[in-house]
Write an enzyme that holds these catalytic residues in place. Structure first.
Site, short mmCIF file in Angstrom:
data_model
loop_
_atom_site.label_atom_id
_atom_site.label_comp_id
_atom_site.label_asym_id
_atom_site.label_seq_id
_atom_site.Cartn_x
_atom_site.Cartn_y
_atom_site.Cartn_z
N THR A 73 12.73 147.67 62.70
CA THR A 73 12.74 149.06 62.27
C THR A 73 14.04 149.31 61.52
O THR A 73 14.91 148.45 61.44
CB THR A 73 12.64 150.01 63.48
OG1 THR A 73 12.50 151.35 63.02
CG2 THR A 73 13.88 149.93 64.35
N THR A 74 14.18 150.49 60.97
CA THR A 74 15.45 150.93 60.39
C THR A 74 15.63 152.40 60.72
O THR A 74 14.83 153.24 60.29
CB THR A 74 15.48 150.74 58.86
OG1 THR A 74 15.20 149.38 58.53
CG2 THR A 74 16.85 151.11 58.32
#
Length: 276
Positions: A73-74
């Protein structure tokens, strides 16, 4: 007990997982995690420890087996003179499989607190929803909202009780209280850090690269929005486990507002055309 019997569980395990009598001191609810109350108890049936269970899965008597969870994810959050900006992607993956592209990785704890999700989605959602419950109880008991520092400390204390039990969580707690905007990072080991900028997930290194080239505390709201957009967009471009849409929030003195939900592919196309 009926479910264990249907599943053919050994009799010893059935007894260990039996529900205690009403008069027993054992509890099945997660309890309250307030600072001055009793030690927390997780609502799970009694049985073998997770480490013992994983060891039983080893081949040829292999010990110390560890099940690695693949996730990516970011997420990004940073403070500036007008509050806190929170920007996240929306892709959920299970290994190499993209399970969803529309996951909101920002948990709205209360009107003045936000939390982000990074790691195992179930762990992040459970603990931050439990934090939301405790923040609500704090408000009802004291007549005022809990501070950002206290909320992050409460989350840190909760997960610290379960360190070494394979939780996977890297969350940011963002808010605004009497001391102004606050930003804290909390992970599954109970680590708690305060700072002006944090990014978590597999795309965080790319997001940090964009942030380091344009971050200033004196940014205007529009400049901060654009910086957050660029950081998440370029991170998703380089990180195959991040993508989908950008969900952006702005934490202000009077509470958070959702700024936008924008497709990263459209933004990347705009940036590439502008650079030609």
């Amino acid at each position: 007990m009926a479910l264990l019997e249907v599943c053919g569980a050994p009799r010893g395990l059935r007894k260990a997982c039996a529900v205690p009598a009403l008069g027993s001191q054992l509890r099945s609810d997660p309890g309250h995690y307030s600072f001055s109350l009793r030690a927390p108890e997780l609502a799970v049936p009694r049985g073998m420890q997770p480490t013992e269970f994983f060891q039983s899965l080893g081949e040829n008597g292999e010990k110390n087996i560890r099940k690695e969870m693949v996730h990516g994810t970011t997420t990004l959050a940073f403070k500036f003179q007008h509050g806190v900006i929170v920007a996240v992607d929306s892709r959920a993956t299970a290994g190499n499989y993209i399970s969803s592209s529309r996951v909101n990785k920002v948990i709205e704890i209360n009107p003045s607190l936000l939390g982000t999700m990074s790691g195992c989605a179930a762990d992040c959602q459970y603990w931050e929803r439990l934090l939301a419950k405790e923040c609500r109880l704090y408000y009802l008991r004291n007549g005022e909202r809990i501070s950002v520092s206290a909320a992050s400390k409460l989350l840190s204390n909760m997960v610290y009780q379960y360190r070494g039990m394979d939780l996977s969580m890297g969350s940011m707690i963002c808010g605004w209280d009497k001391k102004g905007p606050g930003l804290y990072y909390v992970d599954q080991n109970g680590t708690r850090l305060s700072g002006n900028m944090f990014s978590t997930g597999s795309g965080s290194t790319y997001a940090y690269g964009v942030m380091d080239s344009g971050y200033q505390p004196s940014l205007s709201p529009e400049e901060a929005y654009e910086l957050g957009r660029r950081a998440i967009t370029y991170a998703t471009h380089r990180d195959s486990y991040s993508g989908g849409i950008i969900n952006m929030y702005h934490m202000k003195e009077d509470g958070w507002v959702k700024v936008e939900s924008t497709d990263v592919n459209e933004l990347l196309h705009q940036y590439q055309e502008a650079n030609q």
